[in-house]
Design a protein around this motif. Structure first.
Motif, PDB file in Angstrom:
ATOM      1  N   ILE A 131       9.256  -9.315  -6.110  1.00  0.00           N
ATOM      2  CA  ILE A 131      10.001  -9.313  -4.852  1.00  0.00           C
ATOM      3  C   ILE A 131      10.243  -7.883  -4.379  1.00  0.00           C
ATOM      4  CG2 ILE A 131      12.262  -9.819  -3.822  1.00  0.00           C
ATOM      5  CD1 ILE A 131      12.248 -12.426  -5.501  1.00  0.00           C
ATOM      6  N   PHE A 132      10.652  -6.997  -5.311  1.00  0.00           N
ATOM      7  CA  PHE A 132      10.870  -5.596  -4.945  1.00  0.00           C
ATOM      8  C   PHE A 132       9.576  -4.933  -4.493  1.00  0.00           C
ATOM      9  CE2 PHE A 132      15.006  -5.987  -6.863  1.00  0.00           C
ATOM     10  CZ  PHE A 132      15.761  -4.983  -6.270  1.00  0.00           C
ATOM     11  N   LEU A 185       8.556   7.885   8.956  1.00  0.00           N
ATOM     12  CA  LEU A 185       8.436   8.562   7.668  1.00  0.00           C
ATOM     13  C   LEU A 185       9.518   8.095   6.702  1.00  0.00           C
ATOM     14  CD1 LEU A 185       6.935  10.707   6.007  1.00  0.00           C
ATOM     15  CD2 LEU A 185       8.547  12.387   6.915  1.00  0.00           C
ATOM     16  N   SER A 186      10.723   7.884   7.213  1.00  0.00           N
ATOM     17  CA  SER A 186      11.798   7.390   6.343  1.00  0.00           C
ATOM     18  C   SER A 186      11.496   5.981   5.833  1.00  0.00           C
ATOM     19  CB  SER A 186      13.142   7.439   7.056  1.00  0.00           C
ATOM     20  OG  SER A 186      13.172   6.528   8.123  1.00  0.00           O
ATOM     21  N   LEU A 245       6.376  -2.877  -0.039  1.00  0.00           N
ATOM     22  CA  LEU A 245       5.129  -2.899   0.722  1.00  0.00           C
ATOM     23  C   LEU A 245       5.390  -3.233   2.185  1.00  0.00           C
ATOM     24  CD1 LEU A 245       2.018  -2.708   0.626  1.00  0.00           C
ATOM     25  CD2 LEU A 245       2.011  -5.168   0.220  1.00  0.00           C
ATOM     26  N   LEU A 246       6.330  -4.128   2.444  1.00  0.00           N
ATOM     27  CA  LEU A 246       6.673  -4.478   3.828  1.00  0.00           C
ATOM     28  C   LEU A 246       7.264  -3.278   4.583  1.00  0.00           C
ATOM     29  CD1 LEU A 246       8.115  -8.089   3.460  1.00  0.00           C
ATOM     30  CD2 LEU A 246       5.911  -7.394   4.407  1.00  0.00           C
ATOM     31  N   PHE A 256       8.845   3.240  -0.926  1.00  0.00           N
ATOM     32  CA  PHE A 256       8.564   3.729  -2.284  1.00  0.00           C
ATOM     33  C   PHE A 256       9.789   3.597  -3.181  1.00  0.00           C
ATOM     34  CE2 PHE A 256       4.948   6.319  -0.498  1.00  0.00           C
ATOM     35  CZ  PHE A 256       3.965   5.598  -1.167  1.00  0.00           C
ATOM     36  N   ALA A 257      10.978   3.868  -2.643  1.00  0.00           N
ATOM     37  CA  ALA A 257      12.200   3.751  -3.443  1.00  0.00           C
ATOM     38  C   ALA A 257      12.448   2.303  -3.862  1.00  0.00           C
ATOM     39  CB  ALA A 257      13.392   4.292  -2.655  1.00  0.00           C
ATOM     40  N   VAL A 258      12.211   1.365  -2.948  1.00  0.00           N
ATOM     41  CA  VAL A 258      12.390  -0.048  -3.273  1.00  0.00           C
ATOM     42  C   VAL A 258      11.373  -0.471  -4.337  1.00  0.00           C
ATOM     43  CG1 VAL A 258      12.177  -2.398  -2.341  1.00  0.00           C
ATOM     44  CG2 VAL A 258      13.440  -0.662  -1.066  1.00  0.00           C
ATOM     45  N   MET A 259      10.136  -0.021  -4.209  1.00  0.00           N
ATOM     46  CA  MET A 259       9.121  -0.341  -5.224  1.00  0.00           C
ATOM     47  C   MET A 259       9.498   0.265  -6.575  1.00  0.00           C
ATOM     48  SD  MET A 259       5.561   0.193  -3.263  1.00  0.00           S
ATOM     49  CE  MET A 259       4.707  -1.169  -2.546  1.00  0.00           C
TER      50      MET A 259
END
Length: 123
Positions: free
Chosen positions: A41-42, A16-17, A47-48, A23-26
């Protein structure tokens, strides 16, 4: 006494984390709208993280089917035991399937394997 939790729940919390990190990176990628390459890239990195979460959820789901289900003596609910020692998912009662560990102080190190291939046993 240290805070212990059920192994299956620990792995699910980790998965879950990974979703929230993704989502935070996106979301951080939105701050680079002026540079499409960095933003991409972000987005791909986020997505990865989400794909990794899916893989972890699938893995723990498969692992969960191989666990032993027992009735917890503390709360009377059905719970799963993964390894030699585990904690009840509901009441945090220490559980073991190994008769040699009954009555001993709960310690997660009983699940670790030694270098010679055998599992740790303390007398």
């Amino acid at each position: 006494m240290a805070k212990y939790s059920n192994k299956i729940n620990k792995i699910r919390t980790f998965a879950l984390s990974l979703i929230f990190i993704g989502f935070a990176v996106m979301y951080a990628g939105i701050f680079f709208r002026t540079s499409p390459i960095i933003m991409t890239i972000f987005m791909v990195l986020g997505l990865l993280f989400i794909v990794a979460s899916t893989v972890v959820y699938f893995w723990i789901g498969m692992l969960s089917t191989k666990t032993v289900q027992v009735i917890c003596p503390g709360c009377g609910k059905q719970t799963k035991v993964l390894g030699r020692v585990d904690i009840c998912m509901f009441c945090n009662e220490p559980l073991t399937l190994d008769p040699s560990l009954e009555g001993k102080e709960f310690d997660e190190k009983y699940n670790r394997k030694q270098k010679d291939g055998s599992q740790t046993r303390e007398s």
